[in-house]
Design an enzyme around this catalytic site. Sequence first.
Site, mmCIF file in Angstrom:
data_model
loop_
_atom_site.group_PDB
_atom_site.id
_atom_site.type_symbol
_atom_site.label_atom_id
_atom_site.label_comp_id
_atom_site.label_asym_id
_atom_site.label_seq_id
_atom_site.Cartn_x
_atom_site.Cartn_y
_atom_site.Cartn_z
ATOM 1 N N ARG A 94 15.043 31.835 -6.925
ATOM 2 C CA ARG A 94 16.122 31.190 -6.322
ATOM 3 C C ARG A 94 17.439 31.489 -7.043
ATOM 4 N NH1 ARG A 94 14.695 25.830 -5.173
ATOM 5 N NH2 ARG A 94 17.054 25.462 -4.843
ATOM 6 N N HIS A 115 15.526 23.294 3.926
ATOM 7 C CA HIS A 115 15.532 23.615 2.710
ATOM 8 C C HIS A 115 15.877 25.545 2.516
ATOM 9 C CE1 HIS A 115 15.774 24.165 -1.518
ATOM 10 N NE2 HIS A 115 14.446 23.439 -1.906
ATOM 11 N N ARG A 124 22.941 18.414 -2.380
ATOM 12 C CA ARG A 124 21.305 18.423 -2.299
ATOM 13 C C ARG A 124 21.244 16.888 -2.130
ATOM 14 N NH1 ARG A 124 16.429 20.531 -4.291
ATOM 15 N NH2 ARG A 124 14.960 18.859 -4.802
ATOM 16 N N CYS A 129 7.133 25.894 -3.567
ATOM 17 C CA CYS A 129 8.469 25.775 -3.995
ATOM 18 C C CYS A 129 8.661 24.856 -5.298
ATOM 19 C CB CYS A 129 9.115 25.056 -2.764
ATOM 20 S SG CYS A 129 8.445 23.606 -2.305
ATOM 21 N N ASP A 166 3.440 22.794 -0.052
ATOM 22 C CA ASP A 166 4.376 22.028 -0.621
ATOM 23 C C ASP A 166 3.599 20.747 -1.075
ATOM 24 O OD1 ASP A 166 6.729 21.114 -1.476
ATOM 25 O OD2 ASP A 166 7.372 20.898 0.408
ATOM 26 N N GLN A 223 15.850 27.792 -0.670
ATOM 27 C CA GLN A 223 14.427 28.082 -0.907
ATOM 28 C C GLN A 223 13.702 29.353 -0.340
ATOM 29 O OE1 GLN A 223 12.299 26.735 -3.757
ATOM 30 N NE2 GLN A 223 11.110 28.425 -3.259
#
Length: 305
Positions: free
Chosen positions: A292, A129, A102, A264, A224, A132
């Site tokens: 997740r 991403h 990440r 998210c 987001d 996700q």
Amino acid sequence: MKDLISLHDLTADEVKGLLELGIKLKAEQKSGKEHHILKGKTLGMIFTKSSTRTRVSFEVGMTQLGGYPLFLSSNDIQLGRGETIYDTAKVLERMLDGIMIRTYAHQDVIDLAEYADIPVINALTDLLHPCQVLADLMTAYEHKGKLEGLKLAYIGDGNNMAHSLMYGCAKAGLDCAIAAPDNYQCDAQVIANAKEDFKKSGRELILTNDPVEAIKNADIVYTDTWVSMGQEKEKAERQKVFMPYQVNGGLFAHADSEAVFMHCLPAYRGYEVTEEIIDGPHSVIFDEAENRLHAQKAVMATLMG
């Protein structure tokens, strides 16, 4: 699948397979069934960007699969002190069975995957991403009973989430509408790639700066944060630009009456979304966060199992 770098790289069948496996692993975990798919294997988890959901879900997921998760912050490894990605990759492949990273620069993940002869999982970059979005699609399926033919509307910054949602919707057979302000639109190359994917799937991609146009009749409404990590200096300007894109009761009324709301996380109530939406009956954000864990178990089991 050797790695998971981008959903654009996967076939529709590969995406479907990951979602089906995630649902299966979740059901079996809830019923008390233990898995030893990754017994004796170790996942190195490189973090140059901190995260709640990413670290917890990968650590718990690897443990539930019988393996060992090894947390590696940028302060723990020489990559953060100038060692090359090549050298890091060649060392880690001798000791690990997989790498999750990440980080900020997407090219770092591409390079790591090129040099390492073990699976590499993109757990977030500034560009994409994918993990996700697998959890998002899994959640949509759980609440809607299908994916094919649904419409997802994303309202806000044309960032890594918007990019991966376009890829994911195309692969899973959803229509996708992205509403972002001028000068905050999605990356041009990602848009070109996504248009190829949507042409193959036969679904529709809508790119607009009008949130009402995007959200009209949507089955899934997504937003987001307006200020991602590394953008803190832009906070005041971004809040001013994005306020017309706030997901509130007035905007949500244009979606389908049975629409679900996704985010998210982390979320900033009163900015990108109001409390009446994120804490209301349409919100599925905590199912989404839980998934997740199970979607990423599907990725690890597929790549490392």
